[in-house]
Design a protein around this motif. Sequence first.
Motif, short mmCIF file in Angstrom:
data_model
loop_
_atom_site.label_atom_id
_atom_site.label_comp_id
_atom_site.label_asym_id
_atom_site.label_seq_id
_atom_site.Cartn_x
_atom_site.Cartn_y
_atom_site.Cartn_z
N SER A 16 0.83 -1.21 0.00
CA SER A 16 0.00 0.00 0.00
C SER A 16 0.87 1.26 0.00
O SER A 16 0.50 2.27 -0.60
CB SER A 16 -0.95 0.01 1.19
OG SER A 16 -0.23 0.11 2.40
N VAL A 19 1.95 1.69 -3.67
CA VAL A 19 0.84 2.12 -4.51
C VAL A 19 0.51 3.58 -4.23
O VAL A 19 0.27 4.38 -5.16
CB VAL A 19 -0.39 1.22 -4.28
CG1 VAL A 19 -1.63 1.81 -4.91
CG2 VAL A 19 -0.13 -0.17 -4.83
N THR A 20 0.52 3.98 -2.97
CA THR A 20 0.25 5.37 -2.62
C THR A 20 1.31 6.29 -3.20
O THR A 20 0.99 7.35 -3.75
CB THR A 20 0.19 5.52 -1.08
OG1 THR A 20 -0.79 4.62 -0.57
CG2 THR A 20 -0.16 6.93 -0.69
N TYR A 21 2.56 5.90 -3.10
CA TYR A 21 3.65 6.72 -3.65
C TYR A 21 3.50 6.88 -5.16
O TYR A 21 3.65 7.98 -5.69
CB TYR A 21 4.99 6.08 -3.30
CG TYR A 21 6.16 6.81 -3.92
CD1 TYR A 21 6.61 8.02 -3.41
CD2 TYR A 21 6.83 6.28 -5.02
CE1 TYR A 21 7.67 8.70 -3.97
CE2 TYR A 21 7.89 6.95 -5.60
CZ TYR A 21 8.31 8.15 -5.07
OH TYR A 21 9.35 8.82 -5.64
N GLN A 22 3.21 5.78 -5.85
CA GLN A 22 3.04 5.84 -7.31
C GLN A 22 1.85 6.72 -7.69
O GLN A 22 1.92 7.48 -8.65
CB GLN A 22 2.84 4.43 -7.88
CG GLN A 22 4.08 3.56 -7.80
CD GLN A 22 5.20 4.08 -8.66
OE1 GLN A 22 4.98 4.66 -9.71
NE2 GLN A 22 6.43 3.87 -8.22
N THR A 23 0.77 6.62 -6.93
CA THR A 23 -0.42 7.43 -7.22
C THR A 23 -0.11 8.91 -7.03
O THR A 23 -0.46 9.74 -7.88
CB THR A 23 -1.58 7.01 -6.31
OG1 THR A 23 -1.81 5.61 -6.47
CG2 THR A 23 -2.84 7.78 -6.64
N ILE A 24 0.54 9.26 -5.94
CA ILE A 24 0.88 10.66 -5.68
C ILE A 24 1.83 11.18 -6.75
O ILE A 24 1.68 12.31 -7.24
CB ILE A 24 1.49 10.81 -4.27
CG1 ILE A 24 0.41 10.56 -3.21
CG2 ILE A 24 2.11 12.19 -4.09
CD1 ILE A 24 0.95 10.50 -1.80
N THR A 25 2.79 10.38 -7.16
CA THR A 25 3.74 10.79 -8.18
C THR A 25 3.04 11.05 -9.51
O THR A 25 3.32 12.05 -10.18
CB THR A 25 4.82 9.70 -8.38
OG1 THR A 25 5.45 9.45 -7.12
CG2 THR A 25 5.87 10.14 -9.37
N ARG A 26 2.10 10.19 -9.88
CA ARG A 26 1.39 10.38 -11.15
C ARG A 26 0.49 11.60 -11.11
O ARG A 26 0.36 12.32 -12.09
CB ARG A 26 0.58 9.14 -11.50
CG ARG A 26 1.43 7.98 -11.93
CD ARG A 26 0.63 6.72 -12.12
NE ARG A 26 1.49 5.58 -12.21
CZ ARG A 26 1.62 4.84 -13.30
NH1 ARG A 26 0.95 5.15 -14.37
NH2 ARG A 26 2.43 3.81 -13.30
N VAL A 27 -0.14 11.86 -9.98
CA VAL A 27 -1.01 13.02 -9.86
C VAL A 27 -0.20 14.30 -9.93
O VAL A 27 -0.57 15.26 -10.60
CB VAL A 27 -1.83 12.95 -8.55
CG1 VAL A 27 -2.51 14.28 -8.27
CG2 VAL A 27 -2.86 11.84 -8.64
#
Length: 44
Positions: A16, A19-27
Amino acid sequence: MRILKTLLIIVLYELSKKVTYQTITRVQANDAVDQYPMDYEVSE
């Protein structure tokens, strides 16, 4: 059995985090970096 439960919790926690890091990076990558600053006018 208790060890497996603990390992599962650790694995899910680490997953998790990634996944959170990847989501924040993409946003944040979709920010308005390519736009002109709004404090002056640009004549094209």
